[in-house]
Design an enzyme around this catalytic site. Sequence first.
Site, PDB file in Angstrom:
ATOM      1  N   GLY A   1      36.366  45.622  44.985  1.00  0.00           N
ATOM      2  CA  GLY A   1      35.913  45.978  46.315  1.00  0.00           C
ATOM      3  C   GLY A   1      36.551  47.234  46.869  1.00  0.00           C
ATOM      4  N   PHE A   2      37.731  47.614  46.340  1.00  0.00           N
ATOM      5  CA  PHE A   2      38.451  48.740  46.912  1.00  0.00           C
ATOM      6  C   PHE A   2      38.341  50.012  46.076  1.00  0.00           C
ATOM      7  CE2 PHE A   2      40.425  45.044  48.792  1.00  0.00           C
ATOM      8  CZ  PHE A   2      40.525  45.414  50.126  1.00  0.00           C
TER       9      PHE A   2
ATOM     10  N   ASP B   1      47.451  39.809  48.197  1.00  0.00           N
ATOM     11  CA  ASP B   1      46.418  39.456  47.218  1.00  0.00           C
ATOM     12  C   ASP B   1      47.058  39.175  45.864  1.00  0.00           C
ATOM     13  OD1 ASP B   1      43.847  38.877  46.385  1.00  0.00           O
ATOM     14  OD2 ASP B   1      43.325  40.957  45.921  1.00  0.00           O
TER      15      ASP B   1
ATOM     16  N   SER C   1      37.595  51.899  41.844  1.00  0.00           N
ATOM     17  CA  SER C   1      37.536  51.790  40.395  1.00  0.00           C
ATOM     18  C   SER C   1      38.812  52.360  39.787  1.00  0.00           C
ATOM     19  CB  SER C   1      36.326  52.563  39.856  1.00  0.00           C
ATOM     20  OG  SER C   1      35.120  52.051  40.409  1.00  0.00           O
TER      21      SER C   1
END
Length: 307
Positions: free
Chosen positions: A38-39, A161, A41
């Site tokens: 999501g943030f 996370d 590559s």
Amino acid sequence: MLEKRGAELHLEEEEVRGKVKQSFFSQYRCGSLLGSGGFGSVFSGQRLSDGLQVAVKQICRNRVQQWARLPDELGPVPMEIALLQRLSEVGGHGGVVRLLDWFEVEEQGFLLVLERPPQCQDLFDFITERGALPERLALRFFRQIVEALLFVHAHGVVHRDIKDENIVVDTRTLDVKIVDFGSGARLKETAYGEFEGTRVYSPPEWIQSQSYDAVPLTVWSLGVLLFDMVCGDIPFERDEEIIKATPIFTRRVSKECQSLIRWCLSYRPEERPSLEEILSHPWMEGGEGEEGGDLQEDHSSLPGQSL
């Protein structure tokens, strides 16, 4: 690094952006895609000056959730850069990925140059290939992770996370590093009301009230992670299971290890251990005297060491 603030800055900005872009591509070469989320590559990369293998994380501007200010920078940068730079400035830690450099590149967003062991694999793939880990190996990994998090918290950062995908294993040495601070924040004593981490690793208080404190959140995710290592999969998939906070062990796990996992997965945040208490738990101390021998045995018996 610069935002347009009028026509008089336009030319200067273009000149600076051009230099930044040239600077990155004159120093590094990007390779294959390693992963994406999501943030952004992550690509394999190489530093041209000495051939050092690196990871290059690309973050698009429109995906940045939190911004931060840095000294000597005119514009805001992604919070991840600020957090990693803070940890690097205080000397870094062997269990935390090091930010080597960063750039803002026109039309490509931000590029973070990160250290990368020559032979590495994230813990998710490591467990997927090998199945549930022997407790001695899980202990070795877990101790390194908790010690690294103590360093992170001591310097005012919370990761938010912690999960197997964000732990990288050096398959030669079995040393691990925490990576991906894209969901991270500055550590504070008051509650957080936002969360960009992984839901199946999030605690009951977030599911029920969208609020949590930094250390209890971290400790809950560590309980999920340790269960994942010794059982081969995470304990909870649905919100109802998280709220119930009762892990069901699918494999034979020692009573001491079960005790630590259940403590970390206490329903009430205030009943969970601190990071220091985790390190002094009997299961954590049980392998101290035999770690060298355990490492030798675990390392030699692991398949796929030429990753």
